[in-house]
Design an enzyme around this catalytic site. Structure first.
Site, short mmCIF file in Angstrom:
data_model
loop_
_atom_site.label_atom_id
_atom_site.label_comp_id
_atom_site.label_asym_id
_atom_site.label_seq_id
_atom_site.Cartn_x
_atom_site.Cartn_y
_atom_site.Cartn_z
N ASP A 36 0.83 -1.39 0.08
CA ASP A 36 -0.09 0.11 0.14
C ASP A 36 0.82 1.26 -0.07
O ASP A 36 1.38 1.82 1.00
CB ASP A 36 -0.84 -0.04 1.24
CG ASP A 36 -1.78 1.29 1.37
OD1 ASP A 36 -2.54 1.24 2.04
OD2 ASP A 36 -1.73 2.06 0.41
N ASP A 220 -1.37 5.76 -5.35
CA ASP A 220 -2.08 4.82 -3.99
C ASP A 220 -2.57 3.81 -4.43
O ASP A 220 -3.42 3.37 -4.93
CB ASP A 220 -3.07 5.72 -3.47
CG ASP A 220 -3.52 5.08 -2.24
OD1 ASP A 220 -4.37 5.72 -1.57
OD2 ASP A 220 -3.12 3.95 -1.80
#
Ligand SMILES: CCNC(=O)c1c(-c2ccccc2)csc1NC(=O)CNCCc1c[nH]c2ccccc12
Length: 329
Positions: A36, A220
């Site tokens: 992430d 992201d």
């Protein structure tokens, strides 16, 4: 050295998240984690969770590892924008990805997770790849795995090559020259919010004219959708017959039969494109579909989530996959 690990989409047809195998402790406990770039905590499902909060995930057990040691009096607690979250305690542990090891990595053990994580049987936790400044461990924030291994990497960077409904790659320590043609576009990263934040130089909808405007975004991998300022989102859906804002979902929706225009974005002088088909993200009922592009209203930046990162149509119309290199080139 350099290390490479697969990134497998889940569920196969929806690419909601991408999971990568990580080796924890001694003997190795292999968990599938969601890498992430939009957060900085490495947290895992663990034997310390109440059984009622587990749902088929592989649980990391510190007691079964000879290399784990409790980081006394440290805790963590994280809340994401979709309302999900988790919290717990911390150990130092051996964490190996693609053959690259951090010997004393702060590994955050979940003692509580929210329902959406319990229901996600495929993900055994998250591995944050943003900056240390937004790590939630207290009283002392801890370093990410990438930060801990950086000195042992051939180059202080990693690349992300996510694919639509296919297995992609994370590569640490090198830019895979076979994974791109032509020159690489660079953007200055602003780390003030703790993310891989940089400006897009504009956008276009379908075959419309390119609008030059500086739009702050973050790369992201942990967010599924593409989230951009409302004016951009409105301009996009103006090109979609029957699109409207559904107050029940708090999102843009449209007839599943609508023809979706491609979304073009500028990065420096590079022009990338998200195929319109990717912006029809999923059905909310037999005839209505949910937008893969939503507003980032209220955020100080837009979010380039998996919808954008997983596909690129090269300028010459060939398919390539967008590879993000993060770090000091
Ligand atoms: C929707 C997830 N994304 C966010 O909340 C988010 C926001 C954000 C903040 C407020 C409102 C909307 C978004 C800013 S940076 C950012 N990015 C991250 O937080 C990246 N980590 C997401 C981890 C995550 C949350 N829920 C999941 C469900 C499946 C897989 C991963 C996740």
């Amino acid at each position: 050295g350099t290390g490479t690990v697969t990134a497998s989409p889940y569920p196969a047809e929806y690419d909601r998240e991408y999971l990568s195998p990580v080796s924890l402790g001694t003997p190795a406990q292999i968990l599938d984690l969601d890498f992430d770039t939009g957060s900085s905590d490495l947290w895992v499902f663990s034997s310390a969770l109440p059984k009622s909060q587990t749902g088929g995930q592989t649980l990391y057990s510190p007691g079964n590892s000879s290399t784990s040691s409790v980081l006394e009096n440290h805790t963590w607690s994280i809340r994401y924008g979709d309302g999900s979250g988790s919290s717990g305690t911390v150990v130092n542990e051996l964490v190996t990805i693609g053959g690259i090891s951090a010997r004393r990595q702060a590994l955050e053990i979940a003692t509580q997770v929210s329902g959406s994580f319990t229901q996600d049987a495929a993900s055994d936790g998250l591995l944050g790849l943003a900056f240390n400044s937004i790590n939630t461990v207290r009283p002392t924030p801890q370093k990410t795995w990438f930060d801990n291994v950086q000195s042992s990497l051939a180059a202080p960077l990693f690349t992300v090559n996510l694919k639509k409904a296919a297995v992609g790659l994370y590569t640490f320590g090198a830019i895979d020259s076979k994974a791109h043609t032509g020159s690489i576009a660079y953007a200055p990263v602003n780390t003030k919010n703790g993310f891989w934040q940089f400006p897009l130089t504009g956008y276009a909808v379908g075959t419309g004219k390119f609008s030059n405007s500086s739009i702050d975004v973050i790369a992201d991998t942990g967010t599924t959708l593409l989230m951009l300022p409302t004016n951009v989102v409105d301009a996009y859906y103006k090109g979609v017959k029957g699109a409207y804002y559904d107050t029940e979902y708090g999102a843009m929706v449209f007839p599943c039969t609508a023809k979706m225009p491609d979304f073009i974005f500028g990065l420096g002088s590079y022009r990338g494109s998200v195929p319109g088909s990717f912006i029809s993200y999923g059905q909310i009922n037999t005839s209505t579909c949910y937008g893969g592009l939503q507003s980032s209203e209220g955020l100080p930046f837009g979010i380039l989530g998996d919808i954008l990162l997983k596909a690129q149509e090269g300028n010459d119309g060939t398919w390539s996959t967008f590879e993000i290199g993060l770090g000091k080139p």
